[in-house]
Design a protein around this motif. Structure first.
Motif, PDB file in Angstrom:
ATOM      1  N   SER A   1       0.810  -1.219   0.000  1.00  0.00           N
ATOM      2  CA  SER A   1       0.000   0.000   0.000  1.00  0.00           C
ATOM      3  C   SER A   1       0.844   1.269   0.000  1.00  0.00           C
ATOM      4  O   SER A   1       0.397   2.330  -0.435  1.00  0.00           O
ATOM      5  N   LYS A   2       2.102   1.168   0.478  1.00  0.00           N
ATOM      6  CA  LYS A   2       2.985   2.331   0.525  1.00  0.00           C
ATOM      7  C   LYS A   2       4.067   2.285  -0.554  1.00  0.00           C
ATOM      8  O   LYS A   2       5.062   2.998  -0.471  1.00  0.00           O
ATOM      9  N   CYS A   3       3.866   1.451  -1.567  1.00  0.00           N
ATOM     10  CA  CYS A   3       4.825   1.350  -2.673  1.00  0.00           C
ATOM     11  C   CYS A   3       4.963   2.709  -3.361  1.00  0.00           C
ATOM     12  O   CYS A   3       3.968   3.380  -3.648  1.00  0.00           O
ATOM     13  N   GLN A   4       6.192   3.123  -3.623  1.00  0.00           N
ATOM     14  CA  GLN A   4       6.454   4.440  -4.191  1.00  0.00           C
ATOM     15  C   GLN A   4       6.631   4.424  -5.709  1.00  0.00           C
ATOM     16  O   GLN A   4       6.931   5.463  -6.306  1.00  0.00           O
ATOM     17  N   ALA A   5       6.468   3.263  -6.337  1.00  0.00           N
ATOM     18  CA  ALA A   5       6.593   3.195  -7.794  1.00  0.00           C
ATOM     19  C   ALA A   5       5.527   4.051  -8.463  1.00  0.00           C
ATOM     20  O   ALA A   5       4.388   4.128  -7.986  1.00  0.00           O
TER      21      ALA A   5
END
Length: 274
Positions: A160-164
């Protein structure tokens, strides 16, 4: 300023991942301290993959810029000496062109996930794989994994916090197979989303236990919804095994293209450095 390409092996159990962060122990931090002890230089190294806490590597790649032109063998041996007693080893070291970047020059990354599939508790392998007690059907897991091959929106398998910037990735290869009590999942792609491999493994475990089938995995992928993902596998079973790169000629051409984007004075300075 010479640049070195190093291949790194490490046991991820004592570390808070690859990337240096404050006072917490990290693999990057160990290598940078070893460089300081070796030649007195304070440098920031780049890595091909920012593995999470507990994740291992047999083929991580990093690049190092040093002021002095040391023989590659000297750099390798000195870093291995100064990395001790931490479980970090430089497996290979070679000179690289200034255009080489361990992260951005990579064209493919390979991961292996290890499930230790037995009812008995673990001893020697504790922390080196995911202990799963119910018998898994590796063939069914492999068949289901094939629906993940190709260019897809992998939102379901994304932290949920993936920065892609985009959830779209191209999965080039997926394979699941058994070797005695071990069930291995191998996958290859240019790049991965945060927690993508562990999320896919956790979902395929449901198939191995007979609770899901191939069509359930296909539906989870199509849902593009994190809630459709199975339980995420533990980090201790994940290994970064290899990183592929362009040829030296292709890398030189890429560096030339990069130079053309710079202001004239900066371009001249970079060209003078080689």
């Amino acid at each position: 300023m010479p640049r070195y390409k190093v291949t790194v092996e490490y046991d991820g159990r004592p570390f808070y991942g690859w990337q240096r962060q404050g006072i917490e122990p990290t693999v990057q931090g160990v290598i940078e301290r070893a460089i300081k002890a070796f030649c007195g230089e304070t440098v920031t190294i780049g890595g091909a993959g920012r593995t999470d806490s507990g994740v291992h590597a047999t083929g991580q790649v990093a690049h190092i810029d040093l002021a002095k032109d040391w023989p590659a063998k000297t750099v390798k041996n000195a870093l291995n000496f100064h990395c001790q007693p931490d479980p970090v080893v430089i497996m290979d070291c070679e000179k690289a062109g200034i255009g080489f970047d361990s992260r951005f020059s990579a064209i493919r990354r390979h991961y292996r996930y290890r499930i230790i599939n037995r009812p008995e508790p673990l001893t020697f392998d504790h922390g080196l794989g995911w202990h799963v007690k119910p018998v898994l059907d590796a063939d069914a897991m492999h068949e289901a994994s094939q629906v993940l091959i190709g260019h897809h929106d992998f939102t379901t398998f994304r932290h949920s916090k993936c920065q892609a910037k985009s959830p779209w990735k191209t999965m080039e290869r997926m394979a699941v197979y058994r070797r005695e009590e071990n069930v291995f999942l191998e996958c290859s792609s240019r790049s991965f989303l945060h927690n993508q491999v562990r999320s896919m493994v956790g979902t395929l475990r449901l198939v191995g236990e007979g609770r899901w089938n191939k069509e359930d995995v296909r539906a989870a992928l199509a849902a593009c919804d994190r809630a459709a993902c199975g339980p995420v596998a533990v980090p201790e079973g994940l290994y970064l095994t290899q990183v592929d790169y362009r040829s030296a000629e292709e890398d030189a051409a890429s560096f030339h293209d990069y130079l053309e984007t710079l202001p004239a004075d900066e371009r001249a300075e970079r060209e003078a450095k080689g």
